[in-house]
Scaffold this motif. Structure first.
Motif, mmCIF file in Angstrom:
data_model
loop_
_atom_site.group_PDB
_atom_site.id
_atom_site.type_symbol
_atom_site.label_atom_id
_atom_site.label_comp_id
_atom_site.label_asym_id
_atom_site.label_seq_id
_atom_site.Cartn_x
_atom_site.Cartn_y
_atom_site.Cartn_z
ATOM 1 N N ALA A 107 0.827 -1.211 0.000
ATOM 2 C CA ALA A 107 0.000 0.000 0.000
ATOM 3 C C ALA A 107 0.861 1.261 0.000
ATOM 4 O O ALA A 107 0.380 2.342 -0.332
ATOM 5 C CB ALA A 107 -0.936 0.002 1.203
ATOM 6 N N ASN A 108 2.114 1.119 0.407
ATOM 7 C CA ASN A 108 3.087 2.210 0.321
ATOM 8 C C ASN A 108 2.734 3.421 1.188
ATOM 9 O O ASN A 108 3.070 4.542 0.844
ATOM 10 C CB ASN A 108 3.277 2.626 -1.134
ATOM 11 N N LYS A 109 2.016 3.203 2.273
ATOM 12 C CA LYS A 109 1.625 4.292 3.178
ATOM 13 C C LYS A 109 2.156 4.078 4.597
ATOM 14 O O LYS A 109 1.809 4.817 5.499
ATOM 15 C CB LYS A 109 0.095 4.404 3.255
ATOM 16 N N PHE A 110 2.958 3.041 4.791
ATOM 17 C CA PHE A 110 3.363 2.660 6.138
ATOM 18 C C PHE A 110 4.880 2.524 6.270
ATOM 19 O O PHE A 110 5.374 1.715 7.042
ATOM 20 C CB PHE A 110 2.682 1.341 6.532
ATOM 21 N N LYS A 111 5.610 3.328 5.534
ATOM 22 C CA LYS A 111 7.077 3.255 5.577
ATOM 23 C C LYS A 111 7.624 3.498 6.978
ATOM 24 O O LYS A 111 8.685 3.004 7.335
ATOM 25 C CB LYS A 111 7.677 4.242 4.576
ATOM 26 N N HIS A 112 6.878 4.250 7.794
ATOM 27 C CA HIS A 112 7.307 4.539 9.162
ATOM 28 C C HIS A 112 7.397 3.274 10.028
ATOM 29 O O HIS A 112 8.030 3.273 11.070
ATOM 30 C CB HIS A 112 6.372 5.563 9.821
ATOM 31 N N LEU A 113 6.783 2.175 9.585
ATOM 32 C CA LEU A 113 6.844 0.930 10.337
ATOM 33 C C LEU A 113 8.134 0.150 10.057
ATOM 34 O O LEU A 113 8.427 -0.823 10.751
ATOM 35 C CB LEU A 113 5.626 0.059 10.035
ATOM 36 N N GLY A 114 8.880 0.567 9.053
ATOM 37 C CA GLY A 114 10.205 0.010 8.762
ATOM 38 C C GLY A 114 10.256 -1.499 8.714
ATOM 39 O O GLY A 114 9.541 -2.140 7.956
ATOM 40 N N GLN A 115 11.131 -2.078 9.550
ATOM 41 C CA GLN A 115 11.375 -3.522 9.565
ATOM 42 C C GLN A 115 10.143 -4.343 9.933
ATOM 43 O O GLN A 115 10.103 -5.536 9.651
ATOM 44 C CB GLN A 115 12.533 -3.850 10.518
#
Length: 183
Positions: A107-115
């Motif tokens: 979805a490319n909206k959750f990059k802040h969740l990282g690993q």
């Protein structure tokens, strides 16, 4: 969230297991759920802290599955812990533990969740947190009430029990009938 989401996720999980991670192609409909495009009153998951999913266990028992988007874990809200052994529950929850991070990454909206998007999430079933039913046939009402109470930050045990389940069953039926139920 609805049961169709669960069915599609389960089907995708089987494909994932069959094809392997490198060859697997995620169903775009699952990403559309995350983006808030699949439900009539859909909301992008990126604006949520938690998602509640009705999960049917073996066609016999309903539980609420809480997808915690803050601490990247899943919680099973179950009114009858005696019915499904922990290992069996794990078999039903594992597809969500594996697929949710993949869907969120796509979805490319959750990059802040990282690993957290590169590995399966953990799950737990805190039976001491959930009202436990002493009789059969009420799991659907308990599941709905657990979602309602938990989403409002209210305790599940003090507000739901076998004595008031009939009241909630009737209330939900009336709300569905007259169209006043808010998803």
């Amino acid at each position: 969230m609805n049961d169709l989401f669960c069915q599609q996720l389960m089907g995708n999980f089987l494909e994932y297991k069959r094809q392997g991670r490198k060859n697997f192609v995620l169903n775009a409909d699952l990403v559309d759920y995350v983006k808030g495009k699949k439900l009539q009153r859909g909301r992008p998951w990126s604006k949520c802290k938690a998602i509640y999913v009705p999960l049917n266990i073996n066609g016999k028992h309903w539980v609420a599955l809480l997808i915690n988007l803050v601490n990247c874990s899943l919680i099973v809200l179950d009114n009858d812990g005696r019915l499904t052994k922990s290992d069996d529950m794990g078999d039903h929850v594992r597809p969500f533990c594996v697929m949710i991070p993949l869907i969120l990454r796509k979805a490319n909206k959750f990059k802040h969740l990282g690993q957290q998007l590169t590995r399966p999430w953990s799950w737990r079933r805190p039976l001491d947190m959930c009202a436990q039913s002493r009789r059969s046939g009420d799991c659907g009402v308990y599941m709905l009430k657990h979602i309602e109470l938990h989403s409002m930050g209210l305790p599940l045990i003090e507000n739901m029990n076998d004595e008031n389940v009939e009241y909630y069953r009737r209330r939900y039926a009336i709300e569905i009938f007259d169209g006043s139920m808010e998803p």
